[in-house]
Design an enzyme around this catalytic site. Structure first.
Site, PDB file in Angstrom:
ATOM      1  N   ARG B 256       0.870  -1.173   0.000  1.00  0.00           N
ATOM      2  CA  ARG B 256       0.000   0.000   0.000  1.00  0.00           C
ATOM      3  C   ARG B 256       0.907   1.223   0.000  1.00  0.00           C
ATOM      4  O   ARG B 256       1.545   1.525   1.009  1.00  0.00           O
ATOM      5  CB  ARG B 256      -0.848  -0.055   1.271  1.00  0.00           C
ATOM      6  CG  ARG B 256      -1.912   0.986   1.422  1.00  0.00           C
ATOM      7  CD  ARG B 256      -2.452   0.920   2.854  1.00  0.00           C
ATOM      8  NE  ARG B 256      -1.578   1.645   3.770  1.00  0.00           N
ATOM      9  CZ  ARG B 256      -1.407   1.353   5.047  1.00  0.00           C
ATOM     10  NH1 ARG B 256      -2.023   0.344   5.597  1.00  0.00           N
ATOM     11  NH2 ARG B 256      -0.596   2.073   5.800  1.00  0.00           N
ATOM     12  N   HIS B 260      -3.165   4.105   5.272  1.00  0.00           N
ATOM     13  CA  HIS B 260      -4.313   3.198   5.417  1.00  0.00           C
ATOM     14  C   HIS B 260      -5.574   3.887   4.920  1.00  0.00           C
ATOM     15  O   HIS B 260      -6.392   3.304   4.216  1.00  0.00           O
ATOM     16  CB  HIS B 260      -4.465   2.803   6.878  1.00  0.00           C
ATOM     17  CG  HIS B 260      -5.778   2.152   7.207  1.00  0.00           C
ATOM     18  ND1 HIS B 260      -6.099   0.889   6.767  1.00  0.00           N
ATOM     19  CD2 HIS B 260      -6.856   2.609   7.893  1.00  0.00           C
ATOM     20  CE1 HIS B 260      -7.333   0.592   7.181  1.00  0.00           C
ATOM     21  NE2 HIS B 260      -7.805   1.617   7.862  1.00  0.00           N
ATOM     22  N   TYR B 269       4.930   5.182  11.077  1.00  0.00           N
ATOM     23  CA  TYR B 269       5.281   3.793  11.389  1.00  0.00           C
ATOM     24  C   TYR B 269       6.112   3.083  10.320  1.00  0.00           C
ATOM     25  O   TYR B 269       6.482   1.951  10.501  1.00  0.00           O
ATOM     26  CB  TYR B 269       4.016   2.970  11.701  1.00  0.00           C
ATOM     27  CG  TYR B 269       2.891   3.068  10.677  1.00  0.00           C
ATOM     28  CD1 TYR B 269       2.933   2.298   9.517  1.00  0.00           C
ATOM     29  CD2 TYR B 269       1.806   3.917  10.874  1.00  0.00           C
ATOM     30  CE1 TYR B 269       1.910   2.380   8.588  1.00  0.00           C
ATOM     31  CE2 TYR B 269       0.780   4.010   9.952  1.00  0.00           C
ATOM     32  CZ  TYR B 269       0.820   3.236   8.811  1.00  0.00           C
ATOM     33  OH  TYR B 269      -0.180   3.305   7.891  1.00  0.00           O
TER      34      TYR B 269
END
Lengths: 324, 356
Positions: B256, B260, B269
């Site tokens: 990805r 998100h 992160y």
């Protein structure tokens, strides 16, 4: 005259529905050769074959979830949860999908699903076998929730539930499974969503459902000897709630006691009392009282009759509202 | 640092290397115009995805989950299905929806906040409502496949889900039931390495595809950024399903590229270095190089695709931005086929109230 247990009547309703509509499927844990742990599906697999009546793995979320896919594929699933206390893994599928699917698809799909759950206490069962889960479902928009109180109406309600275009949670009072009732099995009679006056009376209405109908009738019998005449209203359907018959009962008797096995807090009694205030406050002669299970986990066999509404607790509540 | 691109010791099925060179049999049974269509669909998907990010930033969409980087995994798998097959997406499968011919403006009503789940016609488009409760849709796909099998139909279902979804009980129940009932279902995991901020190594201690053996079905690991490989393995799984041989679990390794969702900040992160390395494995660049080298497409075809995308995306934007709220009556209109009388009363009092 014929005589039926509720188990036999439910079995007949399933058999008749399967014979009538070849798209009806019956599945769940142990429902095949064994006929379910309560034998409600006994003989169905032999009669209709293992494609239409089949065992599933022990997977309650899976059982509820495949109902969604099967409905989309044009089938009418009638699924069995083995016990009330084991139905909770299915809640996510029921709440997030079965209840909402039609709404989420702007009415382009429907979920003609029946989920049968042997429920409630009174059978000296082990823990997790005496739960009253109705409020979880009644509080979830998109579902209908029905509870039969005897064999003949169990046949009618299950037949109507299977034919219903909306998802129906069908809660079977285990303690009435083996009680016999005389009469003929028929779908004619009160429809889904209608309450049923089981006993006429003028002094007070006992509003109840499931196994507590029998207990309320016993209480009414005791009270009749004291010249206190009670109407006993068997709700049958918790969603939709028959507000007309509820209001009519209040107009007629002016006093109401709600009786159910489920814990008191936010149980159906709370909803019924509130609806009565909204619909028929001016006719009330006394506060609505509730006789219910307590706000504790369902007790072991040795204590369950201290937990369940007893004839004594019911009659005592009626005496209070009548003398108010 | 463990990077996600090679999480396992085994090599995934790969037909085209990241630099566009063929490393396997690229004759997957597609005609030249179909090979070009794969590229076209990936380009359309990416342009729309980026437009949706812009629409969200401009306040025209609510939270949006971008899929950039996952075009090959979605387009290749959806392209392998037949019109009567049924797709059960999660919430990041807009590219698959495009391939399936779902009305994109209707689809985006979900992200516009004008309706839930499936504002498009899920039955006509054979594309189930957008599904946010993680892994729950996999069970639906299995149920649908069971129903199709009972009808003896030569079709299959395909459920999309992420690596994080494989931690849910519903994944297990779906996989087990699919295998037990021999359901013609494809369980298609887009392993994009991250479940919001949780990396694969914190999600699962073993590979996803090898779990298939425990369920009693084949498991396939595929390079999810290689559109031909994805097409090929999905096609094989669909043929297996149609032949009555049951379900297949496919794990497609992809990434990805974006957050998100628009509410997420992926820089918190994961490293820029990791993202850069995946950019070098971009599924569209890879396939474009391959098609140009093989002569199946030329620069003018690519330019045509970009022109088409530009025009189409503008149409979608116009369609979306002109969408107002649905009539208040719809609040009550769909929950039941036969609504309770009390709900009808609420509908009347709500819709007939002076303030609307």
């Amino acid at each position: 005259m014929a005589e039926y247990t509720m188990v036999a009547a439910l079995n007949a309703a399933l058999r008749d529905a399967m014979a009538k509509d070849p798209r009806t499927l019956v599945f769940g844990e142990d429902v095949g050769e064994l006929g379910g742990v309560y034998r409600v599906t006994e003989g169905l697999q032999r009669e209709f074959g293992s494609e239409r009546v089949f065992n599933t793995p022990i997977a309650e979320a899976g059982i509820a979830g495949i109902c969604v896919g099967l409905s989309l594929a044009g089938w009418r699933p009638v699924a069995e949860m083995q016990f009330d206390g084991f139905s909770y893994p299915a809640l996510d599928q029921i709440v997030s999908h079965i209840a909402k699917y039609r709404n989420r698809t702007r009415g382009r799909t429907s979920m003609p699903i029946v989920i049968r759950i042997p429920s409630f206490g009174g059978i000296r069962g082990k823990e997790h076998h005496g739960e009253s889960p109705e409020t979880y479902y009644a509080h979830t928009a998109g579902l209908k929730v029905v509870v039969p109180s005897g064999a003949l109406d169990a046949y009618r309600l299950l037949s109507l539930a299977i034919a219903d275009p909306d998802p129906v949670i069908f809660l079977e009072p285990k303690s009435r499974y083996w009680a016999k009732e005389q009469g003929e099995l028929a779908v004619d009679g009160p429809r889904m969503g209608r309450a049923w006056v089981r006993r006429e009376g003028e002094a007070c209405t006992l509003v109840t459902y499931g196994a507590m109908v029998t207990r309320c009738l016993e209480a009414a019998e005791v009270l009749a000897r004291e010249r206190v005449s009670c109407r006993v209203l068997d709700l049958r359907s918790l969603v939709p709630l028959d507000l007309d018959t509820l209001a009519e009962s209040v107009r007629k008797t002016g006093r109401v006691v709600v009786v159910h096995e489920a814990p008191r807090t936010l149980g159906m009694g709370a909803e019924i009392a509130a609806r009565i205030m909204e619909e028929a406050f001016d006719y009330l002669e006394a506060p609505v009282l509730r006789v219910t299970g307590y706000d504790v986990p369902y007790p072991p066999a040795a204590l369950e009759q201290r937990y369940l509404p007893s004839v004594e607790r019911i009659t005592s509540a009626v005496r209070r509202v009548v003398s108010y | 640092m463990v990077i996600h691109e090679d999480p396992y010791d085994v090599a995934p099925v790969r037909l085209v290397a990241p630099d566009g060179t063929a490393v396997g049999d690229t004759d997957v049974g597609l005609k030249p115009d179909e090979l070009r269509d794969l590229l076209r669909l990936m380009i359309l998907s990416r342009r729309l995805d980026r437009e949706c990010m812009a629409l969200q930033r401009q306040g025209e969409l609510t939270v949006y989950p971008p899929f950039e980087g996952q075009e090959a995994a979605q387009v290749g798998s959806a392209f392998a299905l037949e019109p009567d097959d049924f797709v059960f997406p999660s919430f990041r499968e807009l590219a698959a929806a495009i391939v399936r011919g779902v009305d994109v403006v209707e689809y985006l009503q979900y992200h516009r906040g004008t309706w839930h789940g499936g504002p498009y016609d899920p039955i006509a488009s054979r594309f189930a409502p957008i599904c946010v409760p993680v892994a729950t849709q996999i069970v639906h796909a299995v149920g649908w496949a069971m129903g199709a099998k009972l009808d003896r139909l030569p079709v299959c279902s395909l459920a999309y889900f992420g690596d994080g979804a494989t931690s849910e009980g519903d994944f297990h129940e779906a996989a087990n039931m699919a295998a037990v009932f021999g359901a013609p279902a494809i369980l298609f995991c887009q392993n994009n390495g991250w479940a919001i901020s949780v990396p694969l190594r914190e999600q699962a201690a073993g590979p996803i595809h090898t779990r298939a053996e425990g369920y009693g079905m084949p498991g396939v690991l595929v390079d999810g950024n290689d559109v031909l490989a994805v097409y090929s393995v999905t096609r094989a799984a669909a043929e297996r399903a149609r032949a009555g041989e049951g379900p297949t679990l496919i794990e497609a390794l992809t990434y990805r590229m974006g957050p998100h969702s628009t509410a997420d900040d992926a820089t918190k992160y994961r490293s820029a270095d990791e993202v850069k390395r995946w950019r070098e494995r971009d599924p569209i660049d890879r396939y474009l190089k391959h098609l140009l080298a093989s002569g199946a497409a030329d620069e003018s075809f690519v330019a045509d695709c970009e022109d088409e995308a530009k025009e189409w995306v503008a149409d979608v934007r116009a369609g979306i931005t002109s969408l107002g709220p649905p009539p208040v009556d719809e609040l009550f209109g769909f929950a039941y086929v036969e609504p309770p009388e009390s709900l009808e009363r609420d509908r009347r009092s709500s819709t007939e109230a002076p303030d609307g």
